[in-house]
Design an enzyme around this catalytic site. Structure first.
Site, PDB file in Angstrom:
ATOM      1  N   PRO A  35       8.382   1.150  14.505  1.00  0.00           N
ATOM      2  CA  PRO A  35       7.396   1.688  13.643  1.00  0.00           C
ATOM      3  C   PRO A  35       6.222   0.887  13.470  1.00  0.00           C
ATOM      4  CG  PRO A  35       9.113   1.018  12.521  1.00  0.00           C
ATOM      5  CD  PRO A  35       9.614   0.752  13.780  1.00  0.00           C
TER       6      PRO A  35
ATOM      7  N   LYS B  68      -6.737   8.047   9.960  1.00  0.00           N
ATOM      8  CA  LYS B  68      -7.516   8.501  11.018  1.00  0.00           C
ATOM      9  C   LYS B  68      -8.141   9.801  11.240  1.00  0.00           C
ATOM     10  CE  LYS B  68      -3.985   7.528  13.861  1.00  0.00           C
ATOM     11  NZ  LYS B  68      -3.105   6.937  12.708  1.00  0.00           N
TER      12      LYS B  68
ATOM     13  N   ASP C  53      -3.569  11.206   6.915  1.00  0.00           N
ATOM     14  CA  ASP C  53      -3.635   9.625   7.806  1.00  0.00           C
ATOM     15  C   ASP C  53      -5.303   9.372   7.488  1.00  0.00           C
ATOM     16  OD1 ASP C  53      -4.144   7.907  10.149  1.00  0.00           O
ATOM     17  OD2 ASP C  53      -1.887   7.863   9.699  1.00  0.00           O
TER      18      ASP C  53
ATOM     19  N   TRP D  65       0.736  -1.220  -0.037  1.00  0.00           N
ATOM     20  CA  TRP D  65      -0.026   0.047  -0.109  1.00  0.00           C
ATOM     21  C   TRP D  65       0.882   1.216  -0.112  1.00  0.00           C
ATOM     22  CZ3 TRP D  65       0.782   3.516   3.900  1.00  0.00           C
ATOM     23  CH2 TRP D  65       1.136   3.152   5.270  1.00  0.00           C
TER      24      TRP D  65
ATOM     25  N   TYR E  45       7.561  -0.802   8.357  1.00  0.00           N
ATOM     26  CA  TYR E  45       9.087  -0.958   8.179  1.00  0.00           C
ATOM     27  C   TYR E  45       9.171  -0.212   6.583  1.00  0.00           C
ATOM     28  CZ  TYR E  45       9.542  -3.294  12.426  1.00  0.00           C
ATOM     29  OH  TYR E  45       9.447  -3.426  13.713  1.00  0.00           O
TER      30      TYR E  45
ATOM     31  N   LEU F 179      10.346   4.073   6.151  1.00  0.00           N
ATOM     32  CA  LEU F 179      10.465   5.164   7.043  1.00  0.00           C
ATOM     33  C   LEU F 179       9.332   6.361   6.711  1.00  0.00           C
ATOM     34  CD1 LEU F 179      12.504   6.384   9.148  1.00  0.00           C
ATOM     35  CD2 LEU F 179      13.042   8.093   7.341  1.00  0.00           C
ATOM     36  N   HIS F 180       8.821   6.696   7.738  1.00  0.00           N
ATOM     37  CA  HIS F 180       7.773   7.506   7.473  1.00  0.00           C
ATOM     38  C   HIS F 180       7.576   8.643   8.645  1.00  0.00           C
ATOM     39  CE1 HIS F 180       6.160   4.142   9.779  1.00  0.00           C
ATOM     40  NE2 HIS F 180       5.052   4.945  10.226  1.00  0.00           N
TER      41      HIS F 180
ATOM     42  N   TYR G 219       9.272   4.608  16.889  1.00  0.00           N
ATOM     43  CA  TYR G 219      10.222   3.544  17.122  1.00  0.00           C
ATOM     44  C   TYR G 219       9.733   2.563  18.265  1.00  0.00           C
ATOM     45  CZ  TYR G 219      14.068   0.150  16.771  1.00  0.00           C
ATOM     46  OH  TYR G 219      14.787  -0.726  16.657  1.00  0.00           O
TER      47      TYR G 219
END
Length: 323
Positions: free
Chosen positions: A257, A193, A191, A161, A260, A262-263, A255
């Site tokens: 996350p 949410k 996001d 995704w 895996y 990076l965001h 961390y």
């Protein structure tokens, strides 16, 4: 309760968490009316959220698992007057002097419940949303190399995704900002949410274009241009689109996350976002300063994070005698 890492993005409650992976827009609507609720996985009176395990019976008669997250949305200031006046039913519960308590029943169009669906759901999804005890882990760099990294490499956590967004195969119309540079660029999207109807719970995610950087542990001084781009351009894009200045944003990495790749999380400073607690969130500005001081900072220092009792990674740390 302490936040714990999940093997999928936190754009869902917890999650948010945020938090079902997006699809390409071609899937049929979820058959909510056919859902049989099996159990309540978790509920939060504070967050006005309930997590349900249900099943949908197909033509063959077999049930397919689903996770349904119901969340009452924040009030929208421009609709409060309409809420109070438009065919609203009010029932008195208690009256004492100048104080009264009522039950208010608004009309359906003013009673929105945000609904997030994970379907079909696996046992991992069910365990993810089930309430569990939480343990704090203090991970050294050697722990990361000998326990955490081999665990990550052994797992098959799908992040397709993420690639769909980066390649504009999904959610292209939701992109708020993009820096297309393959090394120092990123995509900024809301996001899941956040329904974008109000700014109180503003929540966006920056996804980097580079695919080899999994987490905070991979960052070195080499990545400073990328991180500075995210910090500066992300703040500018959010102020331009939503009118929220950078001084009112919480900008951080998780961390462990939830997935895996990076965001970076951008949330309204006044919003108590899932995963913003001290044992999981690392402010991006602090990360930049740490790497500017020592290029190998995150390959040297110990990091603390929370793991739920059912997490396989916790078992690895227990087997290694680290818990």
């Amino acid at each position: 309760m302490a936040e714990s890492p999940q093997p999928k993005r936190k754009r869902e409650e917890e999650a948010a968490a945020a938090e079902a992976a997006p699809h390409d827009g071609t899937a049929a609507p979820f058959p909510l009316a056919e859902l049989r609720v099996r159990r309540v996985l978790r509920e939060s009176a504070r967050d006005k959220t309930v997590f349900l395990h249900g099943q949908v019976t197909g033509p063959s008669g077999e049930g397919t698992d689903a996770v349904v997250i119901l969340e009452k949305t924040p009030f929208q200031e421009e609709k409060v007057s309409e809420l109070l006046k438009k065919h609203t039913k009010l029932e008195l519960q208690m009256h004492n002097d100048i104080y009264s308590t009522y039950h208010l029943y608004p009309p359906p169009e003013l009673s929105e419940i945000k609904t997030t669906v994970v379907y079909p759901a696996t046992e991992k999804h069910l365990q993810k949303y089930l309430r569990q005890e939480v343990h704090l882990i203090r991970e050294t760099w050697e722990d990361y190399r000998s326990i955490t990294l081999p665990f990550i490499q052994s797992q098959s956590f799908s992040i397709q995704w993420v690639y769909n967004i980066l390649e504009k195969k999904a959610e292209a119309d939701r992109i708020v900002h993009e820096n297309p540079d393959p090394s120092n660029g990123f995509v900024l999207v809301p996001d899941l949410k956040w329904n974008q109807n109000q700014l109180d719970d503003l929540y966006l995610i920056a996804l980097i274009h580079r695919r080899e950087v999994k987490s905070l542990r991979d960052l070195t001084g080499e990545h400073l241009p990328l991180l500075r781009n995210i910090l500066q351009e992300g703040k500018e894009a959010i102020e331009k689109r939503f009118g929220v200045p950078g001084s009112q944003l919480r900008i951080y990495l998780h961390y462990q996350p939830s997935y895996y790749h990076l965001h970076v999380h951008f949330t309204a400073l006044g919003y108590d976002a899932p995963g913003s607690s001290v044992e999981r969130a690392h402010l991006l500005a602090d990360v930049i300063d740490n790497l500017a001081t020592d290029s190998m900072y995150y390959q040297k220092r110990a990091l603390t994070f929370a793991l739920r009792a059912d997490e396989p990674l916790l078992k690895k740390f227990q087997e290694a005698g680290r818990v």
